[in-house]
Design a protein around this motif. Sequence first.
Motif, PDB file in Angstrom:
ATOM      1  N   GLU A 199      25.016 -15.515 -11.056  1.00  0.00           N
ATOM      2  CA  GLU A 199      24.026 -15.138 -10.046  1.00  0.00           C
ATOM      3  C   GLU A 199      23.244 -16.331  -9.509  1.00  0.00           C
ATOM      4  O   GLU A 199      22.460 -16.182  -8.573  1.00  0.00           O
ATOM      5  CB  GLU A 199      23.034 -14.129 -10.641  1.00  0.00           C
ATOM      6  CG  GLU A 199      23.653 -12.791 -11.011  1.00  0.00           C
ATOM      7  CD  GLU A 199      22.630 -11.853 -11.618  1.00  0.00           C
ATOM      8  OE1 GLU A 199      21.410 -12.124 -11.491  1.00  0.00           O
ATOM      9  OE2 GLU A 199      23.046 -10.853 -12.233  1.00  0.00           O
ATOM     10  N   ALA A 200      23.450 -17.503 -10.102  1.00  0.00           N
ATOM     11  CA  ALA A 200      22.621 -18.661  -9.754  1.00  0.00           C
ATOM     12  C   ALA A 200      23.440 -19.783  -9.126  1.00  0.00           C
ATOM     13  O   ALA A 200      24.565 -20.065  -9.539  1.00  0.00           O
ATOM     14  CB  ALA A 200      21.903 -19.181 -10.990  1.00  0.00           C
ATOM     15  N   ARG A 201      22.840 -20.415  -8.143  1.00  0.00           N
ATOM     16  CA  ARG A 201      23.404 -21.603  -7.498  1.00  0.00           C
ATOM     17  C   ARG A 201      22.419 -22.748  -7.685  1.00  0.00           C
ATOM     18  O   ARG A 201      21.207 -22.560  -7.557  1.00  0.00           O
ATOM     19  CB  ARG A 201      23.610 -21.349  -6.007  1.00  0.00           C
ATOM     20  CG  ARG A 201      23.770 -22.605  -5.175  1.00  0.00           C
ATOM     21  CD  ARG A 201      23.678 -22.324  -3.690  1.00  0.00           C
ATOM     22  NE  ARG A 201      24.922 -21.771  -3.179  1.00  0.00           N
ATOM     23  CZ  ARG A 201      25.118 -21.445  -1.905  1.00  0.00           C
ATOM     24  NH1 ARG A 201      24.143 -21.587  -1.022  1.00  0.00           N
ATOM     25  NH2 ARG A 201      26.274 -20.962  -1.513  1.00  0.00           N
ATOM     26  N   ALA A 202      22.928 -23.931  -7.989  1.00  0.00           N
ATOM     27  CA  ALA A 202      22.072 -25.106  -8.141  1.00  0.00           C
ATOM     28  C   ALA A 202      22.461 -26.156  -7.109  1.00  0.00           C
ATOM     29  O   ALA A 202      23.641 -26.344  -6.805  1.00  0.00           O
ATOM     30  CB  ALA A 202      22.187 -25.681  -9.548  1.00  0.00           C
ATOM     31  N   ILE A 203      21.450 -26.822  -6.575  1.00  0.00           N
ATOM     32  CA  ILE A 203      21.642 -27.891  -5.599  1.00  0.00           C
ATOM     33  C   ILE A 203      20.837 -29.085  -6.088  1.00  0.00           C
ATOM     34  O   ILE A 203      19.678 -28.929  -6.490  1.00  0.00           O
ATOM     35  CB  ILE A 203      21.164 -27.458  -4.198  1.00  0.00           C
ATOM     36  CG1 ILE A 203      21.870 -26.159  -3.785  1.00  0.00           C
ATOM     37  CG2 ILE A 203      21.416 -28.562  -3.171  1.00  0.00           C
ATOM     38  CD1 ILE A 203      21.248 -25.481  -2.583  1.00  0.00           C
ATOM     39  N   GLY A 204      21.437 -30.266  -6.089  1.00  0.00           N
ATOM     40  CA  GLY A 204      20.747 -31.427  -6.636  1.00  0.00           C
ATOM     41  C   GLY A 204      21.035 -32.707  -5.882  1.00  0.00           C
ATOM     42  O   GLY A 204      22.099 -32.859  -5.266  1.00  0.00           O
TER      43      GLY A 204
END
Length: 284
Positions: A199-204
Amino acid sequence: MAHRSAGRSALARHLAVLDAFDPLHPFLTLTEIASASQLAPSTAHRLVGELTREGLLERQADRSYRLGVRLWEYASRTPGAVGLREIARPWCEAVHRRVRQHTQLGILQGTEALYIERLSMPDAVINATLVGGRIPAHASSAGLVLLAHAGVGAVEAVCRAPMRRYTSETISSPEQLRRVITRVRGDGFVVTNGHIHLEARAIGVPVRGAGGRVIAALTVVVPNDDAPAQPIADLLTAAAAGASRDLVRASGETGEIAPETIGLSKRSVEFIAELEADGASATR
């Protein structure tokens, strides 16, 4: 469980006791400490007693233990991570006000990403990170950003380590990891969809210090939906550039963050030094 006391130095055994505690297990019984540290109960009992007497552990009324305040004192004196966190925090807050989701600052420690800052909201998407918590570098957006700008040795260490697969989307092979970090290096940011939780998306993005060296990763965790990632990547890139400018200004050519840049004026530093010198003289 087999005990691993033999062959370990006294310091390593003490550290094993301290390492038994983590953000999800802040209170442990003596039996739990012995199990987590893989020490014989008698050895664990002796080491816990020593650490408690020195203030590195504290015993609770229910006979469980927690990390002692003295450890917090030591951590507060660490110029690297503490200075980085203090200087980057306004930029983390600026991002957090815009995205209203988890905003994080991580550094590379061995084969893991260590999170030194995390801002969140009660209704934010599910997230696995905590301040002081670690996530394997291959599975985290911060880890991938940092590996993309790390030396070959750091990447190979991660490739040799077991790659835990949290979901079907988690990077699970050295070949896949190398492809991803090459792309991250070219794009300037990373997007991980469902690598820790579906359910989670990470952007870095990277945060640079003196000499342009990447020293941290600024990341957000948002819902894994159809929203475009580029606007958030642009926001993070702008914030990271601001944090980088402040870090370079604070550290100068030496790369070391001066005390006055994290809340202590030069006069305050001198005054504290005088007090310590006077105290030392009084005890002679």
